[in-house]
Design a protein around this motif. Sequence first.
Motif, short mmCIF file in Angstrom:
data_model
loop_
_atom_site.label_atom_id
_atom_site.label_comp_id
_atom_site.label_asym_id
_atom_site.label_seq_id
_atom_site.Cartn_x
_atom_site.Cartn_y
_atom_site.Cartn_z
N GLN A 126 21.68 15.06 67.67
CA GLN A 126 21.06 14.64 66.85
C GLN A 126 20.92 15.19 65.48
O GLN A 126 21.13 14.39 64.58
CB GLN A 126 19.58 14.82 67.31
N VAL A 127 21.14 16.32 65.22
CA VAL A 127 21.60 17.03 63.93
C VAL A 127 22.86 16.36 63.34
O VAL A 127 22.69 15.88 62.23
CB VAL A 127 21.51 18.50 64.00
N PHE A 128 23.73 16.26 64.11
CA PHE A 128 25.00 15.91 63.53
C PHE A 128 24.94 14.32 63.15
O PHE A 128 25.42 14.02 62.33
CB PHE A 128 26.19 16.21 64.74
N VAL A 129 24.24 13.55 64.14
CA VAL A 129 23.98 12.08 63.76
C VAL A 129 23.49 11.87 62.28
O VAL A 129 23.71 11.11 61.44
CB VAL A 129 23.32 11.29 64.85
N ASN A 130 22.16 12.91 62.25
CA ASN A 130 21.47 12.49 60.91
C ASN A 130 22.10 13.02 59.57
O ASN A 130 22.26 12.19 58.90
CB ASN A 130 20.29 13.54 60.91
N VAL A 131 23.08 14.07 59.73
CA VAL A 131 23.74 14.47 58.74
C VAL A 131 24.69 13.63 58.28
O VAL A 131 25.08 13.19 57.42
CB VAL A 131 24.57 15.97 58.97
N MET A 132 25.47 12.79 59.43
CA MET A 132 26.75 12.04 59.35
C MET A 132 26.19 10.73 58.63
O MET A 132 26.95 10.17 57.90
CB MET A 132 27.58 11.93 60.53
N LYS A 133 25.03 10.38 59.17
CA LYS A 133 24.54 9.06 58.57
C LYS A 133 24.21 9.25 57.22
O LYS A 133 24.47 8.29 56.47
CB LYS A 133 23.25 8.73 59.53
N ASN A 134 23.48 10.35 56.70
CA ASN A 134 23.12 10.63 55.30
C ASN A 134 24.73 10.48 54.74
O ASN A 134 24.75 9.84 53.48
CB ASN A 134 22.60 11.83 55.21
N ALA A 135 25.68 10.99 54.97
CA ALA A 135 26.86 11.31 54.34
C ALA A 135 27.39 9.70 54.23
O ALA A 135 28.03 9.34 53.12
CB ALA A 135 27.92 12.23 54.99
N ILE A 136 27.46 9.25 55.13
CA ILE A 136 28.09 7.58 55.28
C ILE A 136 27.18 6.68 54.37
O ILE A 136 27.61 6.19 53.30
CB ILE A 136 28.13 7.10 56.61
N GLU A 137 25.86 6.89 54.30
CA GLU A 137 24.89 6.15 53.43
C GLU A 137 25.13 6.69 52.03
O GLU A 137 24.65 5.84 51.08
CB GLU A 137 23.59 6.40 53.89
N ALA A 138 25.60 7.71 51.64
CA ALA A 138 25.79 8.33 50.41
C ALA A 138 27.05 7.71 49.69
O ALA A 138 27.21 7.88 48.77
CB ALA A 138 25.94 9.82 50.26
N MET A 139 27.92 6.91 50.58
CA MET A 139 29.18 6.52 49.97
C MET A 139 29.38 4.92 50.56
O MET A 139 30.20 4.28 51.12
CB MET A 139 30.34 7.04 50.81
N GLU A 159 30.70 22.13 58.65
CA GLU A 159 30.65 21.71 57.42
C GLU A 159 30.87 20.49 57.28
O GLU A 159 31.91 19.91 57.50
CB GLU A 159 31.46 22.73 56.46
N PHE A 160 29.99 19.57 56.68
CA PHE A 160 30.16 18.18 56.41
C PHE A 160 30.09 17.88 54.83
O PHE A 160 29.24 18.24 54.16
CB PHE A 160 28.74 17.35 57.17
N SER A 161 31.39 17.54 54.30
CA SER A 161 31.33 17.19 52.96
C SER A 161 31.75 15.89 52.64
O SER A 161 32.62 15.23 53.17
CB SER A 161 32.44 17.95 52.32
N ASP A 162 30.81 15.18 51.94
CA ASP A 162 30.97 13.65 51.41
C ASP A 162 31.47 13.54 50.18
O ASP A 162 31.39 14.44 49.37
CB ASP A 162 29.68 12.75 51.74
N MET A 211 24.91 16.12 40.98
CA MET A 211 25.00 14.87 40.54
C MET A 211 26.56 14.28 40.41
O MET A 211 27.25 14.82 39.84
CB MET A 211 24.17 14.52 39.41
N GLY A 212 27.19 13.42 41.24
CA GLY A 212 28.21 12.54 40.93
C GLY A 212 29.26 13.53 41.62
O GLY A 212 30.59 13.19 41.51
N LYS A 213 28.96 14.92 42.43
CA LYS A 213 30.05 15.71 42.97
C LYS A 213 29.95 15.71 44.50
O LYS A 213 30.90 16.32 45.07
CB LYS A 213 29.59 17.06 42.45
N GLY A 214 29.42 14.81 45.15
CA GLY A 214 29.20 14.80 46.80
C GLY A 214 28.50 16.01 47.18
O GLY A 214 27.72 16.74 46.11
N THR A 215 28.23 15.83 48.44
CA THR A 215 27.41 16.69 48.86
C THR A 215 27.94 17.43 50.09
O THR A 215 28.64 16.95 50.92
CB THR A 215 26.06 16.03 49.21
N THR A 216 27.77 18.72 50.29
CA THR A 216 28.01 19.48 51.50
C THR A 216 26.94 19.86 52.17
O THR A 216 26.23 20.63 51.61
CB THR A 216 28.97 20.62 50.96
#
Length: 226
Positions: A126-139, A159-162, A211-216
Amino acid sequence: TQELLLQSEKLSVVGQMAAGVAHEIRNPLTALKGFVQLLHPQSADTHRQYFEIMQMELNRIQQILDELLMLAKPQSVKYTCEDVCRLLQEVIALMDAQAIMQQVNIKCRYSMNLPRVNCVPNQLKQVFVNVMKNAIEAMPAGGTLSIRLKYKKTWVEIEFSDEGVGIPAEKLSKLGEPFYTTKEKGTGLGLMVSHRIIHTHGGNLQIVSGMGKGTTVRILLPAVSQ
Ligand code: ADP
Ligand code: MG
């Protein structure tokens, strides 16, 4: 870039209360959804439009409750010794369709001989889904989501970097607060739930962004000694 250590303590009381309330609302909501569906007009009159709005709003309430209820069953969970790679791969398979639709490329790198972690598999997923969803939605215009798995002393690090829009420094402290969202259809619960799950696993969730640098998003979980 600024680093933030989310504090879970201040959230736990709120979380427990919210979960209790969510549970109470669920039954009447299920009844409402059923009857709205039964009464839904077949013809294209104006009422049909109203019913569609009612269904959308009921679904939204349900989505919020489902996320809150993740916190509601801490007693009935079972910890098992798991391979994080395997759990992560299952989640990636689950998220693939959404990623492809949004032109997001998911890259994953693993260290060799990663130790296992003691966890509740569905909660961690569930955590991985939440974090990956946020990353996808941020792009919204697509990009790469890089996932790295490492062995760090006594920890397994994920580590999840978008390459997304990033988070302004002054907003970082708001992340993980219940209902904080910048999205029209967001619930603002994903990070709160994620942080709470990681904390109960004896781990740590950090967010590095600008801001503008992506998120990890960096998750540390205690490694099971081999
Ligand atoms: P939701 O996704 O429903 O808004 P979350 O708790 O998952 O709720 O996230 C809260 C907020 O944190 C989001 O609305 C967004 O503003 C910010 N956020 C989370 N992850 C990212 C990310 N990878 N990139 C940019 N902003 C993010
Ligand atoms: Mg989210």
